[in-house]
Design an enzyme around this catalytic site. Structure first.
Site, PDB file in Angstrom:
ATOM      1  CE1 TYR A 127      28.769  38.327  55.637  1.00  0.00           C
ATOM      2  CE2 TYR A 127      30.269  39.971  56.503  1.00  0.00           C
ATOM      3  CZ  TYR A 127      29.695  38.724  56.586  1.00  0.00           C
ATOM      4  OH  TYR A 127      30.048  37.890  57.605  1.00  0.00           O
ATOM      5  CE  LYS A 186      20.708  25.050  50.189  1.00  0.00           C
ATOM      6  NZ  LYS A 186      20.869  23.735  50.855  1.00  0.00           N
ATOM      7  CG  ASP A 224      23.261  21.754  52.502  1.00  0.00           C
ATOM      8  OD1 ASP A 224      23.975  21.813  51.482  1.00  0.00           O
ATOM      9  OD2 ASP A 224      22.097  21.283  52.478  1.00  0.00           O
ATOM     10  CG  ASP A 271      31.527  35.171  58.560  1.00  0.00           C
ATOM     11  OD1 ASP A 271      32.631  35.364  59.105  1.00  0.00           O
ATOM     12  OD2 ASP A 271      30.444  35.323  59.153  1.00  0.00           O
ATOM     13  CG  ASP A 281      34.280  31.526  62.545  1.00  0.00           C
ATOM     14  OD1 ASP A 281      35.116  32.245  61.962  1.00  0.00           O
ATOM     15  OD2 ASP A 281      33.632  31.902  63.543  1.00  0.00           O
TER      16      ASP A 281
HETATM   17  C1  IPM Z   1      35.327  37.801  59.845  1.00  0.00           C
HETATM   18  C2  IPM Z   1      34.399  38.440  60.849  1.00  0.00           C
HETATM   19  C3  IPM Z   1      33.752  39.648  60.191  1.00  0.00           C
HETATM   20  C4  IPM Z   1      32.934  39.137  59.028  1.00  0.00           C
HETATM   21  C5  IPM Z   1      32.905  40.521  61.136  1.00  0.00           C
HETATM   22  C6  IPM Z   1      33.700  40.999  62.321  1.00  0.00           C
HETATM   23  C7  IPM Z   1      32.288  41.681  60.408  1.00  0.00           C
HETATM   24  O1  IPM Z   1      33.479  37.517  61.315  1.00  0.00           O
HETATM   25  O2  IPM Z   1      36.242  38.485  59.358  1.00  0.00           O
HETATM   26  O3  IPM Z   1      35.144  36.614  59.567  1.00  0.00           O
HETATM   27  O4  IPM Z   1      31.777  38.725  59.199  1.00  0.00           O
HETATM   28  O5  IPM Z   1      33.454  39.144  57.908  1.00  0.00           O
HETATM   29 MG    MG Z   2      33.853  35.523  60.693  1.00  0.00          MG
END
Ligand code: IPM
Ligand code: MG
Length: 360
Positions: free
Chosen positions: A141, A192, A224, A248, A252
């Site tokens: 990042y 990885k 993975d 990240d 999710d």
């Molecule tokens: C998160 C989001 C952020 C990230 C974005 C909005 C920059 O997806 O906090 O998970 O990628 O960290």
């Molecule tokens: Mg995110």
């Protein structure tokens, strides 16, 4: 001295869900006699519209001087044509990096009332309680060099740099080991290392750090496989630690196991326990302004803020209990609705939490 909270609602559904969290804050402030001052600022697209940049120096200065930041969400199609360096997300990334909020804690806890809302079978997720510890201020990042360049043959080439210094790995590993020690005693480090040197170093350093944590059982998993295991048998995990980008993605994935990403709060902490607290979900521009968004992740982020940055565990417990009570009553926003539940809008869900808080 009163504690300072900076409130940055951002874009999309951010302002709507923040309004509900602030209602809840008002109640706990009174009930628990908390001495808190709240200031407000713009971030993301909202800041671009007013000031031309996603985070002004003034707002950044207030953020640095605050004990904690309650953050909504940023981004949306309106700002898609902004250059990368001025996208709404840069406001969030700059806050993380300028405040050195390297430790991102993303709990994925299944409220038993929502087992049916998960895309997995209830028996696979019942009792799920995972903590993802994501490194937040390094890795690909932030790595340099980065950009898009034109090669001699006229073709464009995009590039980023995946880089971690030993000290960055060490400090996030420590946070993860400490967390595992206080929880189920198991830590899975995700990398990885079969392909990427930077994550082979990650693995080595995590192993070195493990020497100080004999009570924690350490395992390693390629990213993975970790993604697959999260949807195959998620209850095998207690704490997971990983770099910025893998964290990240995996967070999710873990979020969805709990029924809805609309339920998950997160904390981003620095060495001084200053923190920024935000829902894991994004700005959901498709439902913004329609009173449809689930405010519970924002409200639960407030609970984390009270617990971690303000040391107000009792107030945090009360908020979490109120959220659970609301679910017990069968109240649901659209993202977690199921048969027989009562569908509420964003504001009504916030009111329901307030009501439960006042009567507990
Ligand atoms: C998160 C989001 C952020 C990230 C974005 C909005 C920059 O997806 O906090 O998970 O990628 O960290
Ligand atoms: Mg995110």
């Amino acid at each position: 001295m009163s504690k300072q909270i900076l409130c940055l609602p951002g874009d999309g559904i951010g302002p709507e869900i923040m309004a509900e969290a602030l209602k809840v804050l008002d109640v706990v402030r009174q009930t628990f006699g908390l001495d808190i001052e709240v200031s407000h600022g713009l971030v993301g697209g909202a800041a671009i519209d007013q000031d031309g940049v996603p985070l002004t120096d003034d707002v950044l200065a207030v953020a640095k001087a605050s004990d904690a930041i309650l953050f909504g969400s940023v981004g949306g199609p309106k700002w898609d044509d902004q250059p990368m360096a001025n996208r709404p997300e840069k406001g969030l990334l700059k806050l993380r990096s300028e405040l050195d909020l390297f430790a991102n804690l993303r709990p994925a806890i299944l409220f038993p009332q929502l087992a049916a809302a998960s895309s997995l079978k209830p028996e696979l997720v019942a009792g799920l309680d995972i903590l993802i510890v994501r490194e937040l201020t390094g890795g690909i990042y932030f790595g340099e060099p980065r950009g898009v360049r034109t090669l001699e043959n006229g073709e464009r080439e995009g590039y980023n740099t995946y880089v971690y210094q030993e000290s960055e790995i060490r400090r996030i590993a420590k946070v993860a080991f400490e967390a595992a020690q206080k929880r189920g005693g198991r830590l899975c480090s995700v990398d990885k290392s079969n392909v990427l040197e930077v994550t082979a170093l990650w693995r080595d350093v995590v192993i070195e750090e493990s020497a100080a944590y004999h009570a924690v059982e350490l395992s390693h998993m390629y990213v993975d496989n970790a993604a697959m295991q999260l949807v195959r048998a998620p209850k095998q995990f207690d704490v997971m630690v990983t770099g910025n980008m893998f964290g990240d993605i995996l967070s999710d994935c873990a979020a969805m196991l709990t029924g809805s990403i609309g339920m998950l709060p997160s904390a981003s902490l620095n060495e001084k326990n200053q923190g920024m607290y935000e829902p894991v979900h994004g700005s959901a521009p498709d439902i913004a302004g329609e009173n449809k968004a689930n405010p519970l992740a924002q409200i639960l982020s407030l609970a984390m803020l009270l617990r971690y940055s303000l040391g107000e565990g009792a107030a945090a417990d009360a908020i979490e209990k109120a959220v659970s009570d609301v679910l017990d009553k069968g109240y649901r926003t659209g993202d977690i609705a199921s048969e027989g539940s009562q569908l509420l809008g964003t504001a009504e869900m916030g009111d329901a939490v307030v009501e439960c808080l006042q009567h507990s």
